[in-house]
Design a protein around this motif. Structure first.
Motif, PDB file in Angstrom:
ATOM      1  N   ARG A  31      12.540 -18.561  19.902  1.00 46.64           N
ATOM      2  CA  ARG A  31      11.694 -17.375  19.680  1.00 46.64           C
ATOM      3  C   ARG A  31      10.232 -17.759  19.466  1.00 46.64           C
TER       4      ARG A  31
ATOM      5  N   THR B 296       6.832 -16.577  21.395  1.00 51.14           N
ATOM      6  CA  THR B 296       5.600 -16.116  20.764  1.00 51.14           C
ATOM      7  C   THR B 296       4.405 -16.939  21.234  1.00 51.14           C
TER       8      THR B 296
ATOM      9  N   ARG C 239      13.542 -16.443  30.707  1.00 51.50           N
ATOM     10  CA  ARG C 239      14.679 -16.279  29.794  1.00 51.50           C
ATOM     11  C   ARG C 239      15.837 -17.150  30.278  1.00 51.50           C
TER      12      ARG C 239
END
Length: 194
Positions: A147, A151, A169
Motif C-alpha cells: 500500500r 501511495t 496491480r
C-alpha cells in the motif's frame, strides 16, 4: 482580435520572456515552469537550478501544483520556458517513440523517506516492462509495504519521467494514475508499441 491587439500581445510576451531571462541570469528565479502539449494532455513542467522538480497533468490543476511548489520549494516561481527546453525535447522524443529513458537532472525536493526510495526505484523498471506494487515493495526492501508503494506512486511529483505508470496491480489491471487511467493505459501502449 485586431492587429493592434496582436501587436500588444506579442510585445507583452517579449517583455515576459525578457523578465524571465533577467531573473534567471540574476539568480532570482528559484523555480521556472512552462506548459507543454502531449498525447496525454497538457503537462506543467517545473524545474529548479538542480533539475526537474514537477510534472503535473492538467487534471491535477496547474495552479494547485504551482502553489504546492511555492510552499515546499520557493515562492520565487516564474514562467520561464527556456530552462525547460531540454525536458520538453526529451518528452517529445519519448512520445515519438525515439526515447526510452530520460537524461535530465531531477530535483527530488518534493519527496522524502520511503516515497523517495520507491520513486528512485521506478526508473529501473525497463521501458515497455511493468512490475506489480508488490514487486516494487520487494525491490525497496519492504515486501509488505504494498500500500505504501501505491501511495508513493500516487504522490510521484515526476510522472512519466519517473515511470510510475509501469506499476500495476497484482491482477495486471492498471490501477490509479495522476493523469487518469486513460493516460496510464496510453503510456503503456506507447511503450509496448515501440
Amino acid at each position: 482580435m485586431t492587429d493592434t491587439d496582436a501587436a500588444l500581445g506579442a510585445h507583452l510576451d517579449g517583455l515576459r520572456a525578457a523578465l524571465a531571462t533577467r531573473a534567471d541570469d540574476a539568480g532570482l528565479l528559484d523555480v521556472a515552469y512552462r506548459i507543454v502539449d502531449s498525447p496525454v494532455g497538457q503537462l506543467l513542467l517545473a524545474a529548479t537550478p538542480t533539475g526537474l522538480v514537477r510534472v503535473a497533468f492538467e487534471r491535477q490543476g496547474f495552479d494547485a501544483a504551482l502553489e504546492a511548489i511555492a510552499a515546499a520549494v520557493s515562492p520565487r516561481v516564474l514562467e520561464a520556458p527556456k530552462r525547460l527546453d531540454t525536458v520538453a525535447r526529451e518528452l517529445d522524443e519519448y512520445f515519438a517513440g525515439a526515447r526510452r529513458g530520460f537524461d535530465v537532472p531531477l530535483d527530488h525536493a518534493l519527496s522524502r523517506g520511503f516515497r523517495l526510495a520507491v520513486q528512485q526505484q521506478l526508473p529501473r523498471i525497463g521501458y515497455g516492462k511493468t512490475e506489480t506494487y508488490a514487486e516494487v515493495a520487494a525491490h525497496v526492501g519492504n515486501p509488505r509495504a504494498v500500500r505504501a508503494v501505491g501511495t508513493a506512486c500516487a504522490t510521484n511529483p515526476l510522472p512519466i519521467v519517473v515511470p510510475c505508470h509501469r506499476v500495476l496491480r497484482s491482477d495486471g489491471s492498471p490501477g490509479g494514475y495522476a493523469g487518469g487511467p486513460e493516460a496510464k493505459v496510453r503510456l503503456l501502449e506507447l511503450e509496448r508499441a515501440a
